[in-house]
Design an enzyme around this catalytic site. Structure first.
Site, PDB file in Angstrom:
ATOM      1  N   LYS C  79      -8.990  28.928   3.835  1.00  0.00           N
ATOM      2  CA  LYS C  79      -8.373  30.264   3.805  1.00  0.00           C
ATOM      3  C   LYS C  79      -7.504  30.352   2.558  1.00  0.00           C
ATOM      4  O   LYS C  79      -6.790  29.401   2.234  1.00  0.00           O
ATOM      5  CB  LYS C  79      -7.533  30.430   5.076  1.00  0.00           C
ATOM      6  CG  LYS C  79      -6.899  31.794   5.277  1.00  0.00           C
ATOM      7  CD  LYS C  79      -6.143  31.820   6.617  1.00  0.00           C
ATOM      8  CE  LYS C  79      -5.454  33.143   6.891  1.00  0.00           C
ATOM      9  NZ  LYS C  79      -4.757  33.128   8.196  1.00  0.00           N
ATOM     10  N   SER C 154      -5.835  37.209  11.023  1.00  0.00           N
ATOM     11  CA  SER C 154      -5.952  37.406   9.597  1.00  0.00           C
ATOM     12  C   SER C 154      -7.014  36.537   8.928  1.00  0.00           C
ATOM     13  O   SER C 154      -7.415  36.815   7.812  1.00  0.00           O
ATOM     14  CB  SER C 154      -4.603  37.092   8.938  1.00  0.00           C
ATOM     15  OG  SER C 154      -4.298  35.721   9.070  1.00  0.00           O
ATOM     16  N   SER C 178      -4.022  34.310  14.287  1.00  0.00           N
ATOM     17  CA  SER C 178      -4.905  34.448  13.124  1.00  0.00           C
ATOM     18  C   SER C 178      -6.076  33.479  13.060  1.00  0.00           C
ATOM     19  O   SER C 178      -7.005  33.689  12.293  1.00  0.00           O
ATOM     20  CB  SER C 178      -4.095  34.337  11.833  1.00  0.00           C
ATOM     21  OG  SER C 178      -3.378  35.514  11.603  1.00  0.00           O
TER      22      SER C 178
END
Lengths: 103, 488, 486
Positions: C79, C154, C178
């Site tokens: 990420k 997210s 997330s």
């Protein structure tokens, strides 16, 4: 004035604190949205927390200390590598006029 | 202004840079005057993702100092973020301690007159990280982050000082203390101590009391500036009070900067929201819990403090306050002195050796007296030689200097340099007789009570010293000389 | 054999055994990216050359019979809110679009040390603030199962990349759900470890007391494998827990052990807030546990409902401070021609930060400001304590708590973007877990009528990852809901 609602003037004040140069439209929008959220958050007041300790951290640890031993620094070049403006030695910013920014 | 009856009220905030090798929350080395931005890492540059880890030594220095300042040491402290935007503060918050400082409610004793001291209460002692430096050019400013993250100890006193002199005395006393403890080099030239006095004046007028608005003075980096700045501010406030009659109320505290070249304080511009620092507990750091064992370990680093030592030197060794003050300005020097006395040297003699010959040589060499290579024992021996009349005071100074280059005992040095005083009365009597015989005119002049008496006597003594190449014990020579002149 | 169908564990074993070349697996991954990522938009940056070079290196090591790490030659995504010395570290924000980190996050270092092949960095809601990845300042990511829907957030890019077989697993972060919510939306497994289990050093902070790095993977076993690699104390992170307090275990070996005398708590009241199909699937999952011998206990968590309110004060307060550093002075975007240095701050930030980030900074600044601190921030911290005590009470009775990961399956793009509060409310099941600092996992447990994946969330006590993984594995062994796209 209900303390849970945040008006345009308050939004402007907060934006100043947060160093956000918001447009008038953003200020108006945030005033509405933040008021909605703050109204939702009001539900916390239903809980009696008079005898409850604040919990800033869930960790069961304390005293994470480092010995006073020198580790390599980045050096000037790498330190300035991402700088938007520098003279190879310093970060450069427009002239600072107020002296009272510091603590 | 002379008709005003007033009292000065000053509280002091002092920032002291700790004597750690590395920064408060990262391993960057603390180097004075290093290349700009060369001692910076992801942590003190506030890069995304970087995290602080506390320096054990810094925490211990702060606890040690707070203990020496008689504070109550917190069993539990934590770190807080203080938010404000400034280019020398890369994260735009400073890691500090807000509601739970390392130490609270202590006091410091300061000397105010010969033999007299005053207690100033300490409100709190806490730790924080320093900001970097902004350098202001013509059209732009430069930012150097080498200093960012340097461990600072902030000491806040109660408003217990009542004159500019007391303020600077406290600063000097604190400098001695942190140096004694080894917690800070407290080198003013390197900016290791910075002062922010809060000054106001209580004026008695027409049977009522008026308090002038409190002002905080910034940019004070020397004892002299601290005293002058405080004195200037007092005068300025008195004048302003006469002008405007403004009195202290909530919200009218002002910040002034000290302009050292002009010798004046200047009102600083402040942003309206400057004081909403939004303190909250720093989630990147864990609490500091000080248990009994750790505290005891740290407190084992405590020592006799300078003022106590100064008092002991005056009481036990009959030194004057001034001499005792000079000796205790620095811990190593004070201990060196104390040990030399304990090794049998006369206190006054040892004091003179140190403050006259010793400090001069040490200054030239850029070191401390204790680092000249003379052990307290050897110095005590030298003092004994002088006391016994074995060497003269002049010779002793020469021997002291020689001792810095040699491990020999002072007696040996005196012998090899031929500095042992001749105290053999028979031998000296012969020499005195020779001098008297050879200088009849001078003898006559010395005997009659006239203008020339003193000079002639001095001449005769000089002749004896010359014949003995300065090794004669002057007291013994004088005694013989007096006897002989009387008998002629 | 289809390389892309393999799990990390399988691929690793085959590579280490010389049966499959890492170069081939890596090549297959990049072919998949070239084929699908134009539409899905999972990656912000990819490192094909570097990845193939590393793959080659690992293959050579194996050929030379040198020892290799736990992720030998396995292509992994990261990420883009974790710092890497290669590529940019953008946090999907214009303010960091060209930021190059001089250091690697500790978790990334550990991946590299385990011989993983880093494929690229994935899209996210800007600074991990969001539940749909629609707040990315740099690009749009869609759900691989339905391009008209969000991948969750997210970590939408990471979850989409795993689900679309554009990597074998991803390193991700979870502040309020997330990892778990996008895992649920994309039909894969996602583990949020106990707070303090994995070093946060190099993870760009959003809510520092809530953020935690964890894996997104095709199944539970791979989550265990990745946790083995990334867990442990880090001297650079004071909040990473020491070995004595929380020993690192061999979770990969332990994961297949069946938990004994299993007691599972459910909170019936909480099912009211979820869609019917979601509730139905979760209830079926509970039946499966029951039939395998678990005891099901009904409990109450009276403060659970306050989690969102507490979270959006605490997380935003921390965020307002954490994001203060993005000011155009030392790095990142700086406005052109600022009138003075104050404008460097206020204009750079206004120009380069997105709406949601600004909104959260504003909210957090307000919650901490003079006069409001006690009413908002401090109050939220006290409620946080009450929420944690709910969990403590639950774990006194049961080994774990089971509930949905999200009240819905993946929603349509744009559906909630105009109403931030509605978007926040969708985090109801995941947020309390971060506030309590305990571990939670989301695993697939069914599909809705649109064939969209549904996630089951299992929550365990602090540092009980071993039990948590075993409980999740028990379900996975009895079902077949893991579903990758294409």
């Amino acid at each position: 004035m209900d303390k849970k609602k945040i008006n345009i003037e308050q939004v402007k004040q907060v934006a100043k604190l947060a160093r956000l140069n918001l447009s008038e439209a953003e200020i108006a929008q945030f005033s509405t949205q933040m008021s909605d959220i703050l109204q939702y958050v009001e539900k916390l007041d239903r809980l009696d927390t008079a005898n409850i300790e604040p919990l800033a951290h869930c960790l069961p640890v304390s005293n994470c200390l480092r010995e006073d031993i020198v580790k390599p620094s980045l050096g000037t070049e790498k330190t300035l590598a991402n700088a938007p403006d520098s003279d190879g030695q310093f970060f450069i910013v427009p002239k600072i006029l107020d002296e009272a920014g510091g603590p | 202004m002379s008709e005003l009856d007033y009292k000065i009220i000053v509280g002091l905030e002092i920032h002291v840079q700790l004597a750690t090798r590395t920064k408060m929350f990262c391993g960057c080395e603390l180097v004075f005057a290093a290349e700009p931005n060369s001692r910076v890492c992801p942590v003190c540059l506030g890069l995304p993702g970087a995290l602080p880890v506390m320096n054990r030594q810094a925490v211990e220095f702060a606890i040690l100092t707070a203990s020496a300042l008689n504070c109550k040491i917190a069993e539990f402290t934590k770190w807080d973020r203080k938010s404000y935007y400034y280019p020398d503060l890369p994260k735009n918050y400073q890691i500090s301690q807000y509601d739970l400082p390392v130490g609270e409610n202590g006091f410091i004793e300061i000397p105010i007159a010969e033999g007299q001291t005053k207690k100033i209460r300490i409100l709190r002692v806490h730790l924080e990280e320093d900001a970097g430096k902004n350098l202001h050019g013509e059209n732009f400013s430069q930012v150097d982050l080498n200093r960012a993250g340097t461990p600072l100890m902030e000491i806040v006193t109660q408003p217990d000082m009542n004159s500019p002199q007391e303020v600077s005395t406290l600063a000097v006393e604190l400098q001695r203390i942190v140096r004694f403890l080894g917690a800070s080099e407290a080198d003013m030239q390197k900016g290791h101590m910075r002062f922010e006095p809060n000054v106001n004046v209580v004026i008695k007028k027409d049977g009522s009391e008026f308090k002038t608005p409190i002002t905080e003075i910034k940019n004070l980096n020397s004892f002299k500036a601290l005293e002058k700045g405080t004195a200037f501010e007092v005068k300025r406030q008195l004048n302003e009070f006469l002008d405007s009659g403004e009195v202290a109320k909530s919200g009218n505290k002002k910040t002034f900067g000290w302009d050292d070249t002009r010798g004046v304080t200047v009102l600083q511009r402040e942003k309206e929201e400057a004081h909403d620092y939004r303190y909250f507990p720093d989630p990147d750091l864990v609490p500091v819990v000080v248990n009994e064992k750790w505290l005891a370990d740290i407190k084992s680093g405590l020592c006799e403090l300078p003022l106590a030592m100064q008092k002991r030197f005056t009481a036990d060794y009959s030194l004057g306050d001034y001499d005792a003050g000079v000796l205790t300005a620095d811990k190593d020097t004070a201990l060196f002195f104390d040990n030399a006395v304990k090794a049998g040297g006369d206190a006054k003699r040892i004091c003179n050796f140190i403050t006259q010959t010793g400090l001069k040589i040490a200054n030239e060499k850029g070191c401390r007296v204790s680092e000249l290579g003379i052990s307290p024992q050897r110095l005590a021996e030298l003092a004994k030689l002088l006391d016994a009349g074995t060497v003269s005071a002049t010779a002793a100074a020469a021997i002291f200097e020689k001792m810095t280059q040699s491990d020999e005992m002072p007696q040996q040095i005196a012998e090899s340099l031929n500095l042992i005083q001749k105290s053999d009365a028979d031998e000296l009597k012969k020499i005195v007789d020779d001098v008297i015989t050879a200088n009849q005119q001078a003898v006559e002049d010395a005997k009659c009570d006239g203008k020339k008496t003193k000079k002639a006597y001095g001449f005769l003594m000089g002749q004896v010293m010359q014949k003995t190449k300065g090794t004669a014990n002057p007291q013994i020579v004088a005694k013989i000389m007096d006897e002989r002149l009387k008998s002629i | 054999m289809q390389i892309l169908e393999l799990t990390c564990r399988q691929l690793r074993d085959k590579i280490a055994g010389g049966e499959v070349k890492s170069v081939d697996a890596t090549t297959a991954v990049f072919e998949q990216i070239e084929k699908h990522d134009r539409q899905i938009g999972a990656y912000i940056s990819t490192f094909k050359e570097q990845a193939l070079a590393k793959a080659k290196q690992v293959d050579e090591k194996i050929a030379a019979k040198k020892p290799v790490g736990l992720l030998a030659g396995v292509p992994i995504a990261i990420k883009d809110n974790m710092c890497t010395t290669f590529g940019a570290t953008t946090c999907a924000s214009k303010i960091l679009e060209n930021f190059h980190s001089p250091y690697n996050a500790t978790a990334v270092e550990k991946l590299l040390a385990a011989d993983a092949v880093i494929v690229g960095k994935t899209n996210l809601d800007e600074f991990a603030m969001g539940s749909s990845t629609e707040n990315s300042g740099l690009k749009k990511t869609v759900n691989p199962h339905d391009f008209s829907r969000v991948p969750g957030g997210s970590s939408g890019g990471a979850a989409a990349a795993v689900a679309a077989k554009m990597c074998f697993a991803a390193l991700s972060s979870d502040t309020g759900g997330s990892i778990r919510q996008p895992a649920s939306f994309c039909g894969i497994a996602g583990l949020k470890p106990t707070y303090g289990r994995v070093s946060r050093y190099g993870l760009v902070a959003y809510g520092s007391s809530l953020d935690q790095i964890g894996p997104l993977a095709k199944n539970v076993e791979d989550c265990a494998l990745l946790l083995d690699v990334i867990a442990g104390h880090d001297e650079k992170d004071s909040t990473s827990v020491d070995e004595k307090t929380a020993p690192v275990r061999d979770w990969l070996s332990a994961v297949n052990n069946k938990p004994q005398n299993l007691k599972i708590a459910i909170v019936p009241e909480l099912f009211k807030g979820a869609d019917g199909e979601v509730v139905e699937s979760v209830k079926k999952a509970i039946e499966i546990y029951k039939s395998s011998g678990a005891e099901i206990i009904e409990i109450k968590m009276p403060h659970f409902d306050y989690a969102i309110a507490a979270y959006y004060l605490i997380a935003t307060a921390e965020a307002s401070s954490n994001l203060a550093r993005y000011d155009g002075v030392h790095y990142g975007h700086r406005t052109k021609n600022p009138a003075d240095y104050i404008e460097v701050y206020s204009k750079s930030r206004d120009e380069a930060l997105g709406d949601e980030v600004k909104r959260r900074i504003m909210l957090g600044t307000y919650a901490l400001s003079s006069g409001y601190y006690d009413a908002y921030y401090l109050k939220a911290l006290k409620v946080r304590n009450l929420i944690r005590s709910d969990f403590t009470a639950a774990f006194a009775k049961a080994d774990c708590i089971v509930m949905p990961t999200s009240p819905t399956t993946a929603f349509k793009l744009g559906e909630k973007t105009n109403d931030p509060l509605q978007m926040y409310l969708a985090d109801i099941y995941t947020i309390a877990v971060n506030l309590a600092g305990v571990p939670g996992i989301s695993i697939p447990c069914g599909f809705d009528k649109n064939n969209l994946p549904i996630g089951l969330q299992i929550i365990a006590p602090a540092f009980a990852e071993e039990k948590l993984l075993q409980i999740a594995m028990l379900f996975e062994n009895k079902t077949d809901f893991c579903k990758t796209a294409f």
